[in-house]
Design an enzyme around this catalytic site. Sequence first.
Site, mmCIF file in Angstrom:
data_model
loop_
_atom_site.group_PDB
_atom_site.id
_atom_site.type_symbol
_atom_site.label_atom_id
_atom_site.label_comp_id
_atom_site.label_asym_id
_atom_site.label_seq_id
_atom_site.Cartn_x
_atom_site.Cartn_y
_atom_site.Cartn_z
ATOM 1 N N GLN A 1 1.011 -1.066 -0.109
ATOM 2 C CA GLN A 1 -0.089 -0.082 -0.210
ATOM 3 C C GLN A 1 0.977 1.152 -0.158
ATOM 4 O O GLN A 1 1.709 1.372 0.893
ATOM 5 C CB GLN A 1 -0.923 -0.027 1.287
ATOM 6 C CG GLN A 1 -1.716 1.184 1.385
ATOM 7 C CD GLN A 1 -2.336 1.289 2.888
ATOM 8 O OE1 GLN A 1 -1.527 1.514 3.778
ATOM 9 N NE2 GLN A 1 -3.543 0.897 3.142
ATOM 10 N N SER B 1 0.616 6.622 2.623
ATOM 11 C CA SER B 1 1.422 7.742 3.584
ATOM 12 C C SER B 1 2.456 8.609 3.025
ATOM 13 O O SER B 1 3.072 7.786 2.139
ATOM 14 C CB SER B 1 1.707 7.376 4.998
ATOM 15 O OG SER B 1 0.579 6.770 5.669
ATOM 16 N N SER C 1 4.724 -0.879 4.291
ATOM 17 C CA SER C 1 5.126 -2.258 4.899
ATOM 18 C C SER C 1 5.548 -3.094 3.632
ATOM 19 O O SER C 1 4.754 -3.383 2.722
ATOM 20 C CB SER C 1 4.043 -2.584 5.675
ATOM 21 O OG SER C 1 3.990 -1.861 6.861
ATOM 22 N N GLU D 1 -8.260 -2.312 6.003
ATOM 23 C CA GLU D 1 -6.945 -2.439 6.804
ATOM 24 C C GLU D 1 -7.216 -2.392 8.465
ATOM 25 O O GLU D 1 -6.652 -3.176 9.252
ATOM 26 C CB GLU D 1 -6.163 -1.140 6.388
ATOM 27 C CG GLU D 1 -4.890 -1.238 7.275
ATOM 28 C CD GLU D 1 -4.031 0.104 6.816
ATOM 29 O OE1 GLU D 1 -2.762 -0.132 7.262
ATOM 30 O OE2 GLU D 1 -4.466 0.870 6.338
ATOM 31 N N GLU E 1 -5.446 8.803 17.228
ATOM 32 C CA GLU E 1 -6.115 10.236 17.091
ATOM 33 C C GLU E 1 -7.301 10.133 16.001
ATOM 34 O O GLU E 1 -8.332 10.475 16.257
ATOM 35 C CB GLU E 1 -5.379 11.296 17.015
ATOM 36 C CG GLU E 1 -4.510 11.797 18.370
ATOM 37 C CD GLU E 1 -3.362 10.651 18.452
ATOM 38 O OE1 GLU E 1 -2.890 10.755 19.616
ATOM 39 O OE2 GLU E 1 -2.858 10.011 17.512
#
Length: 418
Positions: A142, A145, A177, A260, A386
């Site tokens: 993936q 980010s 990852s 996920e 968060e």
Amino acid sequence: MVAFQAPATGANVASESVEAFREHAAAWFDSHAPARAQGGPAAPGASRAEELDRVAAAKRFQGQMYDAGLAGVRWPREHGGRGLTLAHEMALSAAAEPFDLPTGVVFSITFGMCGPTLLAHGSDEQKSHIGPMLRGEEIWCQLFSEPGAGSDLANISATAVWDGARWIVNGQKVWSSGAHYSDFGLLLARTAPELPKHRGLTMFILDMRAPGVTVRPLRQINGSEHFNEVFLDDVAINEHQIVGELNRGWQTAITTLMNERVALGGGGDPDQQATVEAVFRMARSSGCHDDPVVRDRLASIYTQHMILGLIGQRVREAVLRGADPGPEGSVAKLATARFAKHTAALAAEIAGAQALAWEGADSVGAKWVNLLLSAPARSIAGGTDEVQRNIIAERVLGLPREVDLPRDKLFRNSAVAR
């Protein structure tokens, strides 16, 4: 794509009972997989060379599972799966629990995130990747980010520009990852900076060996290098590699993220169960299990573990009803992160001097310290704690949205774009 052929030992899909399937799976695992170790958490991460050996072993094992009819249990038969039910999939998990399967971490993103996204949004041509995934021929990662867009994924700045024939991608991804051993990745890039940040994104299939793709390791505090940063320099991507719709990649990415979070916090993890049992054994052997404070904390992690199992059951029952993964995934993911940190902290305290000095990567002390150093990642991977709390507050508790820039503000006018 090679069409799936049910193994000779399996019954016809229409008549195969859950119990017969479980017995077949249990017998196959007993013959092909090692028993799960009872020694507690895993040892620290291996070197990249050792990891690549594990990847090769995982791919072979996945191919053998496919040949035995134990891959893609609920995935459509026309794309290489078995087309069975969630009950069959749960039976497979139960049959596999006593065994240490080499496929777990290596294929977790392939089957937990990328495969479901292709099945939900991919074209027929893109779904031709499902068969190679199930046969262990393709591993996926993936690529979401970025260094400047972590918790607010919609702020990504990697660009894909149409040159009249192809999309040309430039940018950087981080915390990817398994990118160093993956064959393909799901890439989120900005294709329309003139649109608001949530409406100018597109998801692509990226060949991880394409010219311009550079993968570099990120060394973690426990010595592992499972995460990577990925640099994209004038990478050419064809139009047919768009997953979903152009400029609607946010909607496609939500499917990936929901799956996920369920994968990370779905409960029923046999390694998690083994770790809890190992902590209890260590408390008894050290004699501290009679300490009222320790007993209280042992009861706490046991209770958290049981709650995670119930949350996972709720998620699975929702899937049985045909519902897509929802905010339950965020609840499960947040609870899993808290449980991991509490368990690791208690284990390290009980281990005492063993957690301060040890000899050999397979020693008891090394394993408990690895658990302690790895636990904080649970609060980051798949969306920070968060972010999960905001999702739960808005979608479960019905609280107002957190103050944010207007969602219709043009991305090119934002601070990230500048």
